[in-house]
Write a protein that holds these residues in place. Structure first.
Motif, PDB file in Angstrom:
ATOM      1  N   GLU A 244       0.799  -1.067   0.189  1.00 33.39           N
ATOM      2  CA  GLU A 244       0.095  -0.127   0.120  1.00 33.39           C
ATOM      3  C   GLU A 244       0.752   1.328   0.063  1.00 33.39           C
ATOM      4  N   ILE A 245       1.941   1.185   1.017  1.00 30.23           N
ATOM      5  CA  ILE A 245       2.862   2.137   0.816  1.00 30.23           C
ATOM      6  C   ILE A 245       3.819   2.558  -0.347  1.00 30.23           C
ATOM      7  N   ILE A 246       3.943   1.534  -0.781  1.00 24.71           N
ATOM      8  CA  ILE A 246       4.838   1.666  -2.082  1.00 24.71           C
ATOM      9  C   ILE A 246       3.889   1.897  -3.300  1.00 24.71           C
ATOM     10  N   LYS A 247       2.655   1.428  -3.556  1.00 25.12           N
ATOM     11  CA  LYS A 247       1.742   1.959  -4.390  1.00 25.12           C
ATOM     12  C   LYS A 247       1.510   3.279  -4.497  1.00 25.12           C
ATOM     13  N   ALA A 248       1.598   3.970  -3.241  1.00 24.51           N
ATOM     14  CA  ALA A 248       1.268   5.423  -2.922  1.00 24.51           C
ATOM     15  C   ALA A 248       2.363   6.127  -3.577  1.00 24.51           C
ATOM     16  N   LEU A 249       3.581   5.535  -3.557  1.00 23.26           N
ATOM     17  CA  LEU A 249       4.667   6.137  -4.288  1.00 23.26           C
ATOM     18  C   LEU A 249       4.841   6.033  -5.783  1.00 23.26           C
ATOM     19  N   GLY A 250       3.950   4.911  -6.286  1.00 23.68           N
ATOM     20  CA  GLY A 250       4.206   4.564  -7.831  1.00 23.68           C
ATOM     21  C   GLY A 250       3.390   5.254  -8.702  1.00 23.68           C
ATOM     22  N   HIS A 251       3.538   6.619  -8.902  1.00 27.10           N
ATOM     23  CA  HIS A 251       2.936   7.306  -9.850  1.00 27.10           C
ATOM     24  C   HIS A 251       4.043   8.649 -10.189  1.00 27.10           C
ATOM     25  N   PRO A 252       4.266   8.854 -11.392  1.00 24.40           N
ATOM     26  CA  PRO A 252       5.061   9.903 -11.484  1.00 24.40           C
ATOM     27  C   PRO A 252       4.553  11.120 -10.838  1.00 24.40           C
ATOM     28  N   THR A 253       3.260  11.844 -10.789  1.00 21.41           N
ATOM     29  CA  THR A 253       2.798  12.858 -10.120  1.00 21.41           C
ATOM     30  C   THR A 253       3.414  12.886  -8.694  1.00 21.41           C
ATOM     31  N   ARG A 254       2.868  11.521  -8.116  1.00 19.51           N
ATOM     32  CA  ARG A 254       3.259  11.410  -6.637  1.00 19.51           C
ATOM     33  C   ARG A 254       4.698  11.599  -6.344  1.00 19.51           C
ATOM     34  N   ILE A 255       5.633  11.044  -7.161  1.00 18.07           N
ATOM     35  CA  ILE A 255       7.091  11.241  -6.668  1.00 18.07           C
ATOM     36  C   ILE A 255       7.546  12.713  -6.953  1.00 18.07           C
ATOM     37  N   PHE A 256       6.981  13.191  -8.162  1.00 15.19           N
ATOM     38  CA  PHE A 256       7.167  14.468  -8.276  1.00 15.19           C
ATOM     39  C   PHE A 256       7.016  15.463  -6.919  1.00 15.19           C
ATOM     40  N   ILE A 257       5.729  15.100  -6.005  1.00 15.18           N
ATOM     41  CA  ILE A 257       5.258  15.916  -5.250  1.00 15.18           C
ATOM     42  C   ILE A 257       6.307  15.480  -3.639  1.00 15.18           C
ATOM     43  N   MET A 258       6.601  14.472  -3.863  1.00 15.45           N
ATOM     44  CA  MET A 258       7.605  13.836  -2.842  1.00 15.45           C
ATOM     45  C   MET A 258       8.853  14.902  -2.700  1.00 15.45           C
ATOM     46  N   ASP A 259       9.339  14.856  -4.089  1.00 18.64           N
ATOM     47  CA  ASP A 259      10.608  15.446  -4.281  1.00 18.64           C
ATOM     48  C   ASP A 259      10.290  17.184  -3.812  1.00 18.64           C
ATOM     49  N   PHE A 260       9.235  17.585  -4.645  1.00 15.01           N
ATOM     50  CA  PHE A 260       8.870  19.231  -3.869  1.00 15.01           C
ATOM     51  C   PHE A 260       8.541  19.268  -2.607  1.00 15.01           C
ATOM     52  N   LEU A 261       8.188  18.308  -1.850  1.00 20.92           N
ATOM     53  CA  LEU A 261       8.032  18.530  -0.364  1.00 20.92           C
ATOM     54  C   LEU A 261       9.373  18.590   0.374  1.00 20.92           C
ATOM     55  N   ALA A 262      10.253  17.729  -0.470  1.00 20.75           N
ATOM     56  CA  ALA A 262      11.573  17.538   0.136  1.00 20.75           C
ATOM     57  C   ALA A 262      12.148  18.926   0.812  1.00 20.75           C
ATOM     58  N   ASN A 263      11.655  20.119   0.049  1.00 27.05           N
ATOM     59  CA  ASN A 263      12.186  21.520   0.209  1.00 27.05           C
ATOM     60  C   ASN A 263      11.343  21.972   1.285  1.00 27.05           C
ATOM     61  N   GLY A 264      10.486  21.284   1.921  1.00 24.82           N
ATOM     62  CA  GLY A 264       9.692  21.902   3.077  1.00 24.82           C
ATOM     63  C   GLY A 264       8.192  22.072   2.927  1.00 24.82           C
ATOM     64  N   GLU A 265       7.379  22.273   3.775  1.00 23.47           N
ATOM     65  CA  GLU A 265       5.930  21.948   3.652  1.00 23.47           C
ATOM     66  C   GLU A 265       5.262  23.119   2.472  1.00 23.47           C
ATOM     67  N   LYS A 266       4.342  22.645   1.797  1.00 23.85           N
ATOM     68  CA  LYS A 266       3.616  23.516   0.748  1.00 23.85           C
ATOM     69  C   LYS A 266       2.208  23.371   1.209  1.00 23.85           C
ATOM     70  N   THR A 267       1.386  24.214   0.527  1.00 22.50           N
ATOM     71  CA  THR A 267       0.085  24.256   0.643  1.00 22.50           C
ATOM     72  C   THR A 267      -0.524  23.392  -0.560  1.00 22.50           C
ATOM     73  N   ALA A 268      -1.527  22.925  -0.584  1.00 19.02           N
ATOM     74  CA  ALA A 268      -2.110  22.129  -1.686  1.00 19.02           C
ATOM     75  C   ALA A 268      -2.283  23.026  -2.877  1.00 19.02           C
ATOM     76  N   GLY A 269      -2.436  24.268  -2.778  1.00 18.93           N
ATOM     77  CA  GLY A 269      -2.525  25.085  -3.945  1.00 18.93           C
ATOM     78  C   GLY A 269      -0.988  25.252  -4.705  1.00 18.93           C
ATOM     79  N   GLU A 270      -0.191  25.495  -3.892  1.00 19.46           N
ATOM     80  CA  GLU A 270       1.414  25.637  -4.442  1.00 19.46           C
ATOM     81  C   GLU A 270       1.675  24.034  -5.010  1.00 19.46           C
ATOM     82  N   ILE A 271       1.058  23.052  -4.367  1.00 17.74           N
ATOM     83  CA  ILE A 271       1.425  21.958  -5.183  1.00 17.74           C
ATOM     84  C   ILE A 271       0.603  21.793  -6.435  1.00 17.74           C
ATOM     85  N   VAL A 272      -0.450  22.187  -6.548  1.00  5.85           N
ATOM     86  CA  VAL A 272      -1.291  22.220  -7.688  1.00  5.85           C
ATOM     87  C   VAL A 272      -0.805  22.735  -8.732  1.00  5.85           C
TER      88      VAL A 272
END
Lengths: 97, 97
Positions: free
Chosen positions: A14-42
């Motif tokens: 379940e955890i790995i599947k949650a990682l298994g999508h290009p958009t979601r990996i991109f979001i992980m990388d983006f959040l590595a810089n610190g917290e973001k709002t949903a709007g910033e992520i969108v």
DNA sequence: TAGTTAATTGGTTAATTTGTCAACAAGCAA
DNA sequence: TTGCTTGTTGACAAATTAACCAATTAACTA
């Protein structure tokens, strides 16, 4: 593969599947810089806000991220930066091909 | 999320998706003990041999495992044991719930 | 209170993934 | 060659996942 074992492996997948999508990996990388709002992520992802919201929901249910509402915004952050180490390992696999 | 970036993230997600199934994670753990034949994996997993063969094929295409035919048997082994480190990280996420 | 912004949820459709059975291919041995 | 064992492939149905639009909720502001 008895029942107790499958429960363990289902949870992991379940955890790995949650990682298994290009958009979601991109979001992980983006959040590595610190917290973001949903709007910033969108905005960064460039997809429909409902699509992104659902991706975030999958990630949250899996325990990859956590969120907090402050005012009108919902802030997302990584629960565990250690996941990022995985990406280093992935690169070494990618290079083999 | 421009085009060059999505290519990178698509490749990563292919590898991760190949990990994102209980049976396949189980196989990764099993192969951590050393190479096994397809038949040994089928027996350990306890599913139809065609099902297991297809899981192995997904894993091989993603670069998670490699195989070699020797006589009647096909031996599978991990290409990169570093993936196993991920599981340690997953446990820390699991414990938060 | 009415209006505005930020984000999530519901409904629908299209695409992908999974499991099973049957057929096939490769290597070995009688 | 014929038959046996090991493993892969093709075809199909069922289940899951993803994207989009519209509607809704939550929190703030005039």
């Amino acid at each position: 593969m008895n029942n107790e074992i499958t429960k363990k492996y289902r949870k992991r997948s379940e955890i790995i599947k949650a990682l298994g999508h290009p958009t979601r990996i991109f979001i992980m990388d983006f959040l590595a810089n610190g917290e973001k709002t949903a709007g910033e992520i969108v905005e960064k992802v460039g997809a429909d806000k409902s699509t992104v919201s659902k991706h975030l929901s999958v990630m949250k249910n899996a325990g990859l991220v956590e969120n907090e509402k402050r005012g009108l915004n919902v802030f997302y952050k990584l629960t565990c930066a250690c996941i990022l180490n995985l990406f280093t390992c992935l690169e070494s696999i990618e290079k083999r091909d």
